[in-house]
Scaffold this motif. Structure first.
Motif, PDB file in Angstrom:
ATOM      1  N   LEU A 392      15.170  14.965  17.706  1.00  6.12           N
ATOM      2  CA  LEU A 392      14.880  15.388  19.086  1.00  6.12           C
ATOM      3  C   LEU A 392      13.494  16.038  19.173  1.00  6.12           C
ATOM      4  O   LEU A 392      12.694  15.714  20.047  1.00  6.12           O
ATOM      5  N   VAL A 393      13.214  16.937  18.254  1.00  5.88           N
ATOM      6  CA  VAL A 393      11.944  17.683  18.319  1.00  5.88           C
ATOM      7  C   VAL A 393      10.784  16.840  17.788  1.00  5.88           C
ATOM      8  O   VAL A 393       9.746  16.706  18.441  1.00  5.88           O
ATOM      9  N   MET A 394      10.974  16.244  16.628  1.00  8.50           N
ATOM     10  CA  MET A 394       9.818  15.611  15.956  1.00  8.50           C
ATOM     11  C   MET A 394       9.440  14.275  16.577  1.00  8.50           C
ATOM     12  O   MET A 394       8.264  13.937  16.655  1.00  8.50           O
ATOM     13  N   GLU A 395      10.435  13.519  17.034  1.00  7.57           N
ATOM     14  CA  GLU A 395      10.083  12.244  17.669  1.00  7.57           C
ATOM     15  C   GLU A 395       9.534  12.493  19.073  1.00  7.57           C
ATOM     16  O   GLU A 395       8.727  11.718  19.581  1.00  7.57           O
ATOM     17  N   SER A 396       9.958  13.599  19.673  1.00  7.36           N
ATOM     18  CA  SER A 396       9.466  13.906  21.030  1.00  7.36           C
ATOM     19  C   SER A 396       8.085  14.534  20.988  1.00  7.36           C
ATOM     20  O   SER A 396       7.213  14.199  21.797  1.00  7.36           O
ATOM     21  N   LEU A 397       7.885  15.467  20.060  1.00  8.76           N
ATOM     22  CA  LEU A 397       6.632  16.243  20.088  1.00  8.76           C
ATOM     23  C   LEU A 397       5.562  15.711  19.129  1.00  8.76           C
ATOM     24  O   LEU A 397       4.380  16.030  19.284  1.00  8.76           O
ATOM     25  N   GLY A 398       5.969  14.923  18.164  1.00  6.27           N
ATOM     26  CA  GLY A 398       5.004  14.463  17.157  1.00  6.27           C
ATOM     27  C   GLY A 398       4.138  13.329  17.676  1.00  6.27           C
ATOM     28  O   GLY A 398       4.422  12.170  17.433  1.00  6.27           O
ATOM     29  N   LYS A 399       3.078  13.671  18.373  1.00  9.55           N
ATOM     30  CA  LYS A 399       2.276  12.642  19.035  1.00  9.55           C
ATOM     31  C   LYS A 399       0.794  12.737  18.659  1.00  9.55           C
ATOM     32  O   LYS A 399       0.246  13.828  18.493  1.00  9.55           O
ATOM     33  N   GLU A 400       0.182  11.587  18.565  1.00 13.51           N
ATOM     34  CA  GLU A 400      -1.240  11.550  18.201  1.00 13.51           C
ATOM     35  C   GLU A 400      -2.136  11.927  19.386  1.00 13.51           C
ATOM     36  O   GLU A 400      -3.115  12.653  19.246  1.00 13.51           O
ATOM     37  N   PHE A 401      -1.772  11.436  20.555  1.00 12.15           N
ATOM     38  CA  PHE A 401      -2.615  11.661  21.731  1.00 12.15           C
ATOM     39  C   PHE A 401      -1.867  12.464  22.789  1.00 12.15           C
ATOM     40  O   PHE A 401      -0.652  12.349  22.924  1.00 12.15           O
ATOM     41  N   ASP A 402      -2.623  13.230  23.571  1.00 13.72           N
ATOM     42  CA  ASP A 402      -1.991  13.906  24.701  1.00 13.72           C
ATOM     43  C   ASP A 402      -2.043  12.995  25.936  1.00 13.72           C
ATOM     44  O   ASP A 402      -2.524  11.853  25.858  1.00 13.72           O
ATOM     45  N   LEU A 403      -1.555  13.498  27.035  1.00 16.99           N
ATOM     46  CA  LEU A 403      -1.450  12.654  28.231  1.00 16.99           C
ATOM     47  C   LEU A 403      -2.815  12.278  28.802  1.00 16.99           C
ATOM     48  O   LEU A 403      -2.919  11.361  29.616  1.00 16.99           O
ATOM     49  N   ASP A 404      -3.854  13.004  28.393  1.00 16.37           N
ATOM     50  CA  ASP A 404      -5.197  12.668  28.871  1.00 16.37           C
ATOM     51  C   ASP A 404      -5.957  11.797  27.881  1.00 16.37           C
ATOM     52  O   ASP A 404      -7.141  11.537  28.064  1.00 16.37           O
ATOM     53  N   GLY A 405      -5.276  11.400  26.805  1.00 16.50           N
ATOM     54  CA  GLY A 405      -5.924  10.518  25.836  1.00 16.50           C
ATOM     55  C   GLY A 405      -6.670  11.247  24.736  1.00 16.50           C
ATOM     56  O   GLY A 405      -7.332  10.612  23.915  1.00 16.50           O
ATOM     57  N   ASN A 406      -6.588  12.574  24.713  1.00 17.13           N
ATOM     58  CA  ASN A 406      -7.236  13.308  23.617  1.00 17.13           C
ATOM     59  C   ASN A 406      -6.416  13.174  22.340  1.00 17.13           C
ATOM     60  O   ASN A 406      -5.184  13.221  22.391  1.00 17.13           O
ATOM     61  N   ARG A 407      -7.098  13.088  21.222  1.00 18.11           N
ATOM     62  CA  ARG A 407      -6.361  13.068  19.956  1.00 18.11           C
ATOM     63  C   ARG A 407      -5.934  14.507  19.652  1.00 18.11           C
ATOM     64  O   ARG A 407      -6.794  15.393  19.542  1.00 18.11           O
ATOM     65  N   VAL A 408      -4.654  14.754  19.558  1.00 16.32           N
ATOM     66  CA  VAL A 408      -4.157  16.120  19.346  1.00 16.32           C
ATOM     67  C   VAL A 408      -3.261  16.274  18.113  1.00 16.32           C
ATOM     68  O   VAL A 408      -3.041  17.382  17.642  1.00 16.32           O
ATOM     69  N   ASN A 409      -2.707  15.179  17.613  1.00 13.51           N
ATOM     70  CA  ASN A 409      -1.797  15.232  16.453  1.00 13.51           C
ATOM     71  C   ASN A 409      -0.827  16.406  16.562  1.00 13.51           C
ATOM     72  O   ASN A 409      -0.789  17.287  15.704  1.00 13.51           O
TER      73      ASN A 409
END
Ligand code: G6P
Length: 616
Positions: A392-409
Motif C-alpha cells: 500500500l505504501v511503497m507501491e503508492s508512494l515510491g515514484k520517480e516523478f511528481d505530478l509536475d514531471g519533476n524527478r523526485v524519487n
C-alpha cells in the motif's frame, strides 16, 4: 544545481533555512522539492548523490527544529501526549503522535499543504480523475458507503456485488452450493490464486480475523514458484475435491496468477475433478480471466471495478469474498472502514488521524523518504499488517516523478513483523545502530476474550508481558532519539481491521498530495514484467538453437558463444548462460562438457530432438 535555488521562490514563508545533509550514496538523489506550487520550476537533474534540504524541502522549520532534539522532560512530554492524543470514541482507536518531534511551527507551515491535500481528497471522492496517467477515478472509499459514489449506476454496482458476495458465501457455507464429488458434501477449503493487491489484503485479513475453526480454511498461491504451488496442492491432498478455487486478478492477465491457475487446473485433471464446478473468478468484466471463467462455466464470477486499484481492493469482492467464506463479518469490516473514512474527512489536522499519520511521516522522513517505516504490531494476528502496508505504501508512494514531471524519487520503505518477537531479532539495531527509521507500534488492549485470562506470576499475566515489552521498547527507543507513533485498538475485530485499512489508505492518499505524486499508478512495475518477457523470448530462441544442434547426427554440443552467436544475441551471453544453467538444473538441457561453475568450459545439448519444432 544552480537552478535549484530558484525553487518556490515566490513563496517567501517557505524560504530555505536548512543545512546541507548528506544522503547515502546508494540513494542516487536528484531532487526537486515536491510541491503543488506552480511557481516551482520543472527540474530533472539526474545523477546527484547528495540532497540539499535547504533547497529541496521548503518546510523551513523542519531541519532546524530537528536539530533541537526530542522533548525529554517527563512533564512536558506528558503534556504533549495529552495535547496531541487522537481518540475515535466509537471505534475505540487512539493515535499517539507525541513521540514524533514535530514542532508547532512545523505544523503551522504544513497547514496550507494539508488544506490542499484535503481538497484533493474531496475531489477524488467526488469522482475526479485522481489517477491522471491512467485516466481513472479512484473510488475505494465508495466501497464502504455506496451512496458516496458519484453516479447512481456505480452505487448499484457496489451494492449488487456486496449482496452477491454475501449470498454466495452463505450458500457455500450452508452447502447449498457444493462441490460435485466431495465426500463431505460441501466446500471445506479455499485455494486463493492471486498476487500483489489480489493476495495481500486477503492474507492479512485471514491471519487477523479468521476464527480458529472457520467454515472454510484458506490457503494461497501467490507466486509462480512450482515448489510453492506443489506444496499447497499436496497439503490439500484429497480435500482438493472440496476446495473452492478463487482466482483473483483485476487485470485478469497477470502471468503468475495465470500460471497458478493452469497448475491448479492440471492438479484437478489429474485427480479426475472438474475444475469448472469448483472455480470462482474475481476480475474486471471482459478480462481474459473473466472470459475464460464465463466460457468454461465456472461456479461464479465477481467483478473488480476499474476505479479500484489492486492495493486498495480489500473492501471489494477481492477481500470480502474470501473473508465472508471464512465466517468473518464483512459488513462489520465495512462499518469500521466507513467510520474511519468519516473521521479522516475532517479538515482539522488534529481531528484527522490519517492526516496526523501523514504529518508524522513527513516530519520523520523529511518529506523525501529519508527514513524507513517499521511497523510493529504487538499481536500475532496482525503479523501480516506490515506486509500488506508494504504494498500500500511503497507501491503508492515510491515514484520517480511528481505530478509536475519533476524527478523526485519519492517513497517510504516499510518493513516489520511483530512484537515482542522482533525484539529478539533486529530491535538491537533500531535502538543502537543506524538511525534510518521511525517505528509505528500497533497496540491491542484486549489480551484475551473475557474470562480466559490468568496470572502466570502474582499480579502478572502473559499479556502484561506483551504490554510491558511494547512500552519498554517505545521508551527505550525514544530515550535514544528514535521516534515512534502508536496506534491503539481495543481488540482485533472486523471493525477495527476495517478501520486500520481505511486509516492507512487515507494517510497514503494525503501524504501523496503533500509530496505531489500520483499514488494510484505503478509505472515502475512494468519494467520488470517487460524484462521477464524478454528473458522468456530469448529462452525460446536458445531452445530452438539447441534443438537444431541436438537433431544433428551426431549431436552437436554447443559452447555458450556458439549459442549466443546462433541466437544473433552475442550481447546477451550472460543471460543465455543463466538460461542454460536453469535448464540444466531442471534436466532440460544436458551438459556434454565442463560445468556451470566455469561458463567458458561449458558445452550443452538437449536430451531429445524435437523434429516438429525443427521443421515448424
Ligand atoms: O490483480 P492483478 O491485475 O493480477 O494485479 C496484481 C498486481 O500486479 C501488479 O504487479 C501491480 O503492480 C499490483 O498493484 C497488482 O496488485
Amino acid at each position: 544545481m544552480a537552478a535549484l535555488s530558484g525553487l518556490c521562490s515566490s513563496s517567501p514563508s517557505l524560504k530555505p533555512k536548512h543545512d546541507r545533509v548528506v544522503i547515502p550514496l546508494f540513494r542516487k538523489y536528484s531532487l526537486a522539492f515536491p510541491t503543488r506550487s506552480n511557481s516551482c520550476s520543472k527540474l530533472s537533474v539526474a545523477g546527484e548523490v547528495s540532497a540539499d534540504l535547504s533547497k529541496t524541502n521548503s518546510v523551513g522549520v523542519l531541519k532546524k527544529a530537528k536539530q533541537g532534539g526530542l522533548e525529554k522532560d517527563p512533564k512536558a512530554l506528558w503534556r504533549r501526549y495529552v495535547d496531541w492524543l487522537y481518540q475515535h470514541k466509537e471505534l475505540g482507536l487512539y493515535l499517539d503522535v507525541s513521540r514524533i518531534g514535530f514542532s508547532d511551527e512545523f505544523v503551522a507551515e504544513m497547514e496550507p499543504r494539508f488544506q490542499a491535500a484535503f481538497q484533493a481528497m474531496e475531489d477524488l471522492e467526488k469522482g475526479a480523475i485522481a489517477n491522471p496517467d491512467e485516466g481513472r477515478m479512484v473510488g475505494h472509499y465508495w466501497l464502504r458507503n455506496a451512496k458516496l459514489a458519484p453516479k447512481p449506476f456505480l452505487q448499484v454496482q457496489i451494492e449488487k456485488t456486496l449482496d452477491a458476495v454475501c449470498k454466495f458465501a452463505d450458500d457455500v457455507i450452508s452447502g447449498k452450493i457444493k462441490p460435485p464429488s466431495s465426500p463431505e458434501g460441501r466446500f471445506t477449503q479455499i485455494l486463493s490464486v492471486g498476487i500483489g493487491g489480489s493476495a495481500l489484503g486477503p492474507q492479512f485479513v485471514a491471519e487477523a480475523l479468521a476464527p480458529d475453526n472457520p467454515p472454510l480454511k484458506i490457503r494461497f498461491i501467490d507466486n509462480t514458484d512450482p515448489g510453492g504451488i506443489d506444496h499447497q496442492i499436496a497439503q490439500l491432498g484429497p480435500e482438493l475435491a472440496s476446495t473452492l478455487v478463487i482466482v483473483i486478478s483485476k487485470s485478469g492477465g497477470t502471468p503468475e496468477t495465470r500460471n497458478g491457475l493452469l497448475e491448479v487446473q492440471k492438479a484437478f485433471r489429474e485427480a479426475g475433478l472438474d475444475f469448472s464446478k469448483q472455480g470462482v473468478a474475481i476480475t474486471q468484466e471482459n478480462s481474459l480471466l473473466d472470459n475464460t471463467a464465463r466460457i468454461e462455466g465456472w461456479v461464479a464470477r465477481f467483478p473488480m471495478f476499474d476505479w479500484v486499484g489492486g492495493r486498495t481492493s480489500e473492501m471489494s469482492a477481492v477481500g470480502l469474498l474470501p473473508a465472508a467464506l471464512q465466517g468473518i463479518d464483512i459488513r462489520e469490516m465495512l462499518v469500521g472502514a466507513s467510520m474511519m473514512d468519516n473521521a479522516t474527512r475532517s479538515r482539522v489536522l488534529k481531528d484527522n488521524p490519517a492526516a496526523l499519520l501523514a504529518l508524522c511521516w513527513y516530519w520523520a522522513c523529511d518529506g523525501v523518504g529519508s527514513k524507513d517505516m517499521v511497523i510493529l504490531p504487538y499481536k500475532d494476528s496482525l503479523l501480516l499488517f506490515s506486509r500488506y502496508l508494504q504494498q500500500l505504501v511503497m507501491e503508492s508512494l515510491g515514484k520517480e516523478f511528481d505530478l509536475d514531471g519533476n524527478r523526485v524519487n519519492q517513497g517510504i520503505s516499510v518493513y516489520g513483523n511483530k512484537g515482542s518477537t522482533d525484539q529478539h531479532a533486529y530491535i538491537q539495531q533500531l535502538r543502537e545502530g543506524v538511525h534510518n527509521f521511525f517505528v509505528t507500534f500497533i497496540e491491542v488492549l484486549r489480551d484475551r476474550p473475557p474470562g480466559h485470562d490468568w496470572e502466570l506470576e502474582p499480579g502478572v499475566t502473559c499479556g502484561d508481558y506483551l504490554f510491558g515489552m511494547l512500552q519498554g521498547t517505545r521508551s527505550a527507543l525514544y530515550a535514544n532519539d528514535r521516534e515512534s507513533v502508536t496506534v491503539t485498538v481495543q481488540e482485533v475485530t472486523p471493525r477495527s481491521v476495517g478501520a486500520l485499512v481505511a486509516l492507512y489508505e487515507r494517510a497514503v492518499g494525503l501524504y501523496a498530495s503533500l509530496v505531489n505524486i500520483n499514488a494510484y499508478h505503478q509505472p515502475g512495475v512494468e519494467a520488470g514484467k517487460k524484462a521477464a518477457g524478454e528473458v522468456l523470448a530469448l529462452q525460446k530462441r536458445v531452445l530452438a538453437v539447441l534443438n537444431e544442434a541436438s537433431c544433428k547426427e551426431p549431436v552437436e554440443p554447443l559452447t555458450l558463444e556458439e549459442v549466443a552467436e546462433r541466437c544473433h544475441a552475442p550481447e546477451d551471453i550472460e543471460m543465455i548462460y543463466k538460461i542454460i544453467e536453469h535448464m540444466a538444473a531442471n534436466d532440460r538441457a544436458l551438459i556434454a562438457e565442463g560445468n556451470c561453475g566455469s561458463p567458458n568450459s561449458l558445452k550443452v545439448f538437449l536430451g531429445e530432438c524435437n523434429l516438429d519444432e525443427l521443421y515448424a
